[in-house]
Design a protein around this motif. Structure first.
Motif, mmCIF file in Angstrom:
data_model
loop_
_atom_site.group_PDB
_atom_site.id
_atom_site.type_symbol
_atom_site.label_atom_id
_atom_site.label_comp_id
_atom_site.label_asym_id
_atom_site.label_seq_id
_atom_site.Cartn_x
_atom_site.Cartn_y
_atom_site.Cartn_z
ATOM 1 N N LEU A 129 0.832 -1.200 0.000
ATOM 2 C CA LEU A 129 0.000 0.000 0.000
ATOM 3 C C LEU A 129 0.862 1.243 0.000
ATOM 4 C CD1 LEU A 129 -2.523 -1.264 2.640
ATOM 5 C CD2 LEU A 129 -3.221 -0.397 0.408
ATOM 6 N N PHE B 228 -4.805 6.534 1.491
ATOM 7 C CA PHE B 228 -4.179 5.361 0.900
ATOM 8 C C PHE B 228 -4.613 5.125 -0.542
ATOM 9 C CE2 PHE B 228 -1.976 3.028 4.292
ATOM 10 C CZ PHE B 228 -2.368 3.765 5.393
ATOM 11 N N GLY B 229 -3.718 4.442 -1.286
ATOM 12 C CA GLY B 229 -4.081 3.914 -2.575
ATOM 13 C C GLY B 229 -4.830 2.606 -2.415
ATOM 14 N N GLN B 230 -5.180 1.999 -3.535
ATOM 15 C CA GLN B 230 -5.965 0.772 -3.497
ATOM 16 C C GLN B 230 -5.120 -0.475 -3.286
ATOM 17 O OE1 GLN B 230 -9.501 0.463 -3.517
ATOM 18 N NE2 GLN B 230 -9.013 2.546 -2.908
#
Lengths: 111, 113
Positions: free
Chosen positions: B90, B104-106
């Motif tokens: 992440l 956060f990103g995925q």
């Protein structure tokens, strides 16, 4: 850096109010308390942050007693979609905002 | 609002192959950036963080490295992957001020075979 302790897991039923408590006995004067939610295979998502007393937003409430050695995340009327892992973080942000996530609390909402 | 773009979503790589995961940030300038790894059923382990271009701090000695060639770009790399590098990676960011939250990103699900 204050260490946090949370229950590993909790079960609840749809429509109930859920309270998840986090212990942080060594919290420092400048520390804030922040809670995140994480669904499987996704990144954590910020829920709420507080310093003392009570904070409420459209998603949850955060209760912090006067000694600040614990905090309680309250989720009103949970639904199945609230099944997730909930993390409690304590940090004053002085250490370049390094976010340390523990194991969190796995909340399982049942129908 | 701040957004982290992270790709790919899933990746299967053989042992000994190189790795390059990239993330980019939108919606904020001069962010703090982070790479985390999450093993199945476990919490997030902070791997690297960066407070600016070219500034990388490592939290845990490992087979990985990170670089920040641009303000809003953060790259996680390995020269030779190990089986133990498998996990959910992440990328995260935060505004460079006190008591801010992380976004956060995925994530990237990496499987080393």
């Amino acid at each position: 850096l204050a260490k946090t302790t949370q229950p590993i897991s909790m079960d609840s039923y749809e429509g109930q109010e859920v309270n998840i408590t986090c212990s942080h006995n060594n919290i420092a004067t400048n520390d804030y308390i922040t809670w995140y939610q994480q669904f499987p295979s996704q990144g954590p998502r910020f829920i709420i942050q507080g310093y003392k007393t009570k904070v409420t937003n459209e998603v949850a409430s955060l209760f912090i007693p006067a000694d600040r050695k614990s905090s309680t995340l309250s989720l009103p009327r949970v639904s199945l979609s609230d099944t997730a892992v909930y993390y409690c973080l304590v940090d004053d942000g002085r250490n370049f905002n390094k976010f340390y996530f523990g194991s969190g609390t796995k909340l399982n909402v049942k129908p | 609002s701040q957004t982290i773009h992270q790709w790919p979503a899933t990746l299967v790589q053989p042992v000994g192959s190189p790795l390059s995961l990239e993330c980019t940030v939108e919606g904020t300038s001069n962010p703090n950036l982070y790479w985390y790894r999450q093993a199945a059923g476990r919490g997030l382990q902070l791997l690297f963080y960066s407070v600016g271009i070219g500034q990388i701090s490592s939290e845990v000695p490992q087979n990985l490295s990170a670089s920040r060639p641009q303000d809003r770009q953060f790259i996680l790399s390995s020269k030779k992957l190990l089986l133990s590098d498998s996990g959910f990676y992440l990328c995260a960011g935060s505004r460079a001020n006190l008591n801010t939250e992380a976004f956060f990103g995925q994530g990237t699900r990496l499987t080393v075979v």
